[in-house]
Design a protein around this motif. Structure first.
Motif, PDB file in Angstrom:
ATOM      1  N   GLU A 157       8.072  -1.576  -9.559  1.00  0.00           N
ATOM      2  CA  GLU A 157       8.958  -2.716  -9.373  1.00  0.00           C
ATOM      3  C   GLU A 157       9.235  -2.682  -8.043  1.00  0.00           C
ATOM      4  N   THR A 158       9.571  -1.536  -7.155  1.00  0.00           N
ATOM      5  CA  THR A 158       9.881  -1.475  -5.712  1.00  0.00           C
ATOM      6  C   THR A 158       8.716  -2.357  -5.114  1.00  0.00           C
ATOM      7  N   LEU A 159       7.315  -2.128  -5.331  1.00  0.00           N
ATOM      8  CA  LEU A 159       6.436  -2.717  -4.714  1.00  0.00           C
ATOM      9  C   LEU A 159       6.298  -4.043  -4.943  1.00  0.00           C
ATOM     10  N   LYS A 160       6.730  -4.597  -6.191  1.00  0.00           N
ATOM     11  CA  LYS A 160       6.680  -5.867  -6.684  1.00  0.00           C
ATOM     12  C   LYS A 160       7.628  -6.594  -5.897  1.00  0.00           C
ATOM     13  N   ALA A 161       8.668  -6.003  -5.806  1.00  0.00           N
ATOM     14  CA  ALA A 161       9.802  -6.903  -5.104  1.00  0.00           C
ATOM     15  C   ALA A 161       9.499  -6.851  -3.663  1.00  0.00           C
ATOM     16  N   MET A 162       8.707  -6.306  -3.048  1.00  0.00           N
ATOM     17  CA  MET A 162       8.046  -6.366  -1.654  1.00  0.00           C
ATOM     18  C   MET A 162       6.882  -7.677  -1.620  1.00  0.00           C
ATOM     19  N   ASP A 163       6.517  -7.908  -2.926  1.00  0.00           N
ATOM     20  CA  ASP A 163       5.236  -8.709  -3.031  1.00  0.00           C
ATOM     21  C   ASP A 163       4.166  -8.103  -2.625  1.00  0.00           C
ATOM     22  N   LEU A 164       3.855  -6.791  -2.831  1.00  0.00           N
ATOM     23  CA  LEU A 164       2.609  -6.394  -2.630  1.00  0.00           C
ATOM     24  C   LEU A 164       1.603  -6.179  -3.841  1.00  0.00           C
ATOM     25  N   HIS A 190      -5.485   8.709   2.276  1.00  0.00           N
ATOM     26  CA  HIS A 190      -5.194   7.519   2.979  1.00  0.00           C
ATOM     27  C   HIS A 190      -4.404   6.503   2.231  1.00  0.00           C
ATOM     28  N   ILE A 191      -4.615   6.690   0.891  1.00  0.00           N
ATOM     29  CA  ILE A 191      -3.755   5.654   0.150  1.00  0.00           C
ATOM     30  C   ILE A 191      -2.202   6.445  -0.145  1.00  0.00           C
ATOM     31  N   HIS A 192      -2.482   7.618  -0.462  1.00  0.00           N
ATOM     32  CA  HIS A 192      -1.034   8.300  -0.745  1.00  0.00           C
ATOM     33  C   HIS A 192      -0.253   8.275   0.498  1.00  0.00           C
ATOM     34  N   ARG A 193      -0.726   8.313   1.698  1.00  0.00           N
ATOM     35  CA  ARG A 193       0.268   8.028   2.951  1.00  0.00           C
ATOM     36  C   ARG A 193       0.877   6.874   2.986  1.00  0.00           C
ATOM     37  N   LEU A 194       0.107   5.745   2.625  1.00  0.00           N
ATOM     38  CA  LEU A 194       0.438   4.500   2.643  1.00  0.00           C
ATOM     39  C   LEU A 194       1.702   4.313   1.735  1.00  0.00           C
ATOM     40  N   LEU A 195       1.453   4.777   0.416  1.00  0.00           N
ATOM     41  CA  LEU A 195       2.174   4.514  -0.582  1.00  0.00           C
ATOM     42  C   LEU A 195       3.737   5.391  -0.428  1.00  0.00           C
ATOM     43  N   GLN A 196       3.671   6.501   0.407  1.00  0.00           N
ATOM     44  CA  GLN A 196       4.646   7.133   0.638  1.00  0.00           C
ATOM     45  C   GLN A 196       5.615   6.340   1.657  1.00  0.00           C
ATOM     46  N   ALA A 197       4.673   5.541   2.651  1.00  0.00           N
ATOM     47  CA  ALA A 197       5.377   4.682   3.593  1.00  0.00           C
ATOM     48  C   ALA A 197       5.999   3.355   3.127  1.00  0.00           C
ATOM     49  N   LEU A 198       5.508   3.014   1.980  1.00  0.00           N
ATOM     50  CA  LEU A 198       5.927   1.683   1.331  1.00  0.00           C
ATOM     51  C   LEU A 198       7.231   2.238   0.347  1.00  0.00           C
ATOM     52  N   LEU A 199       6.960   3.380  -0.311  1.00  0.00           N
ATOM     53  CA  LEU A 199       8.203   3.733  -1.054  1.00  0.00           C
ATOM     54  C   LEU A 199       9.279   4.447  -0.537  1.00  0.00           C
TER      55      LEU A 199
END
Ligand code: GLU
Length: 301
Positions: free
Chosen positions: A94-101, A231-240
């Motif tokens: 939901e958090t990522l959806k709200a950011m339109d990602l 690489h993906i996990h680090r990105l998800l940490q930043a986004l969340l």
């Protein structure tokens, strides 16, 4: 005089999927994490990664617990099961959806393969990432009305991360690997990864990132086969907006053919070793010898 800065307690974890019996490679990973935590008077966590109902079995979960106790490991209770944490993964989505990602993807494997083979004339659309072919973006361009109506019709869909938008939002990211040093995150090599599958409303990448943060893991230790996933996990940490641990990616154990140990290497399962009368205190040394043998034969090639 002010108090010294509180030192962060080391928290490590072993996070197997109960899809088969543990083998010597798993024992090495579990002992590596468990011993580090013990030596630092930190905490060692066992987490059961059972999001895949088609492949996970309760008897393998029981076997994991039995094998780890046989190895002499102790872990923090209670043990989390990812299948019981779907609400947390939904909240992260939901958090990522709200950011339109995120965008829905209706493609089958066949659709993707067909698109990739057609893209022969445009090779930039058809290349491999660490997990296989990079998604060629078919559903990314669907308009909002089409998405809504296909979902309303009950068409199964996954949720993909819009990688370009996610990177634009997060900027350049780095992470620290204890074995390889400072790393710059390159999540773009994966393309638009799936964060919620059609059959399970999460994915390995999302669940592991959410749980490592929720359990306060300070050092993620795991096999080097999962190095790129970081690489993906680090990105998800930043986004969340999650805490960032350190990582240590450890060598993989191989069999006598130089192949990575797998479920079919029955002789290397802890159960078979236990039944053959192996002393659990010997397991660490056996794993180290196996790693050294693999490294030596790789150099000989
Ligand atoms: N559950 C994964 C596996 O069994 C490991 C996940 C991780 O350590 O990040 O391969």
């Amino acid at each position: 005089m002010s108090d010294p800065a509180p030192t962060q307690k080391l928290v490590t974890r072993f996070a197997p999927s109960p899809t088969g019996l543990l083998h010597l490679g798993h024992a090495y990973s579990a002992l590596f994490a468990g011993r580090l935590a013990h030596a630092a008077e930190g905490r060692f966590i066992l987490r059961i990664e059972d999001i895949d109902p088609g492949r996970c079995r309760p008897e393998f979960e029981d076997a994991i617990i039995e094998d780890m106790a046989w190895l002499g490991l102790e872990w923090t209770q209670p043990v989390w099961r990812q299948s019981e944490r779907m609400d947390e993964y939904a909240a992260a989505l939901e958090t990522l959806k709200a950011m339109d990602l995120l965008y829905p993807c209706f493609c089958t494997r066949k659709d993707i393969a067909a698109e990739i083979s057609q893209a022969g004339a445009a090779p930039h659309l058809a290349h491999d990432g660490p997990d296989g072919p990079v998604y060629p973006g078919i559903c990314k361009s669907l308009d909002a009305a089409t998405r809504v109506s296909r979902i309303a019709d009950g068409e199964p869909h996954a949720l993909r991360l819009d990688m370009d938008a996610a990177i634009a939002r997060a900027g350049t990211l780095t992470w620290h690997d204890r074995s390889r040093g400072e790393q710059t995150a390159e999540p773009e090599i994966f393309g638009d990864v799936v964060l919620a599958r059609k059959d399970v409303a999460t994915s390995y990448h999302l669940a592991v990132t959410v749980d490592d943060a929720a359990q306060g893991i300070t050092l993620v230790t795991r096999g080097t086969d999962l190095f790129a996933a970081t690489h993906i996990h680090r990105l998800l940490q930043a986004l969340l907006d999650l805490d960032v641990p350190e990582w240590h990616h450890t060598p993989l154990l191989t069999n006598s053919d130089g192949e990575r140990l797998a479920k079919r290497d029955r002789a290397f399962t802890l159960r078979a070793m236990r039944e053959a009368g192996t002393d659990p205190d010997e397991i660490w040394a056996m794993a180290i010898r196996q790693i050294a043998r693999g490294a030596a034969s790789a150099n000989e090639l």
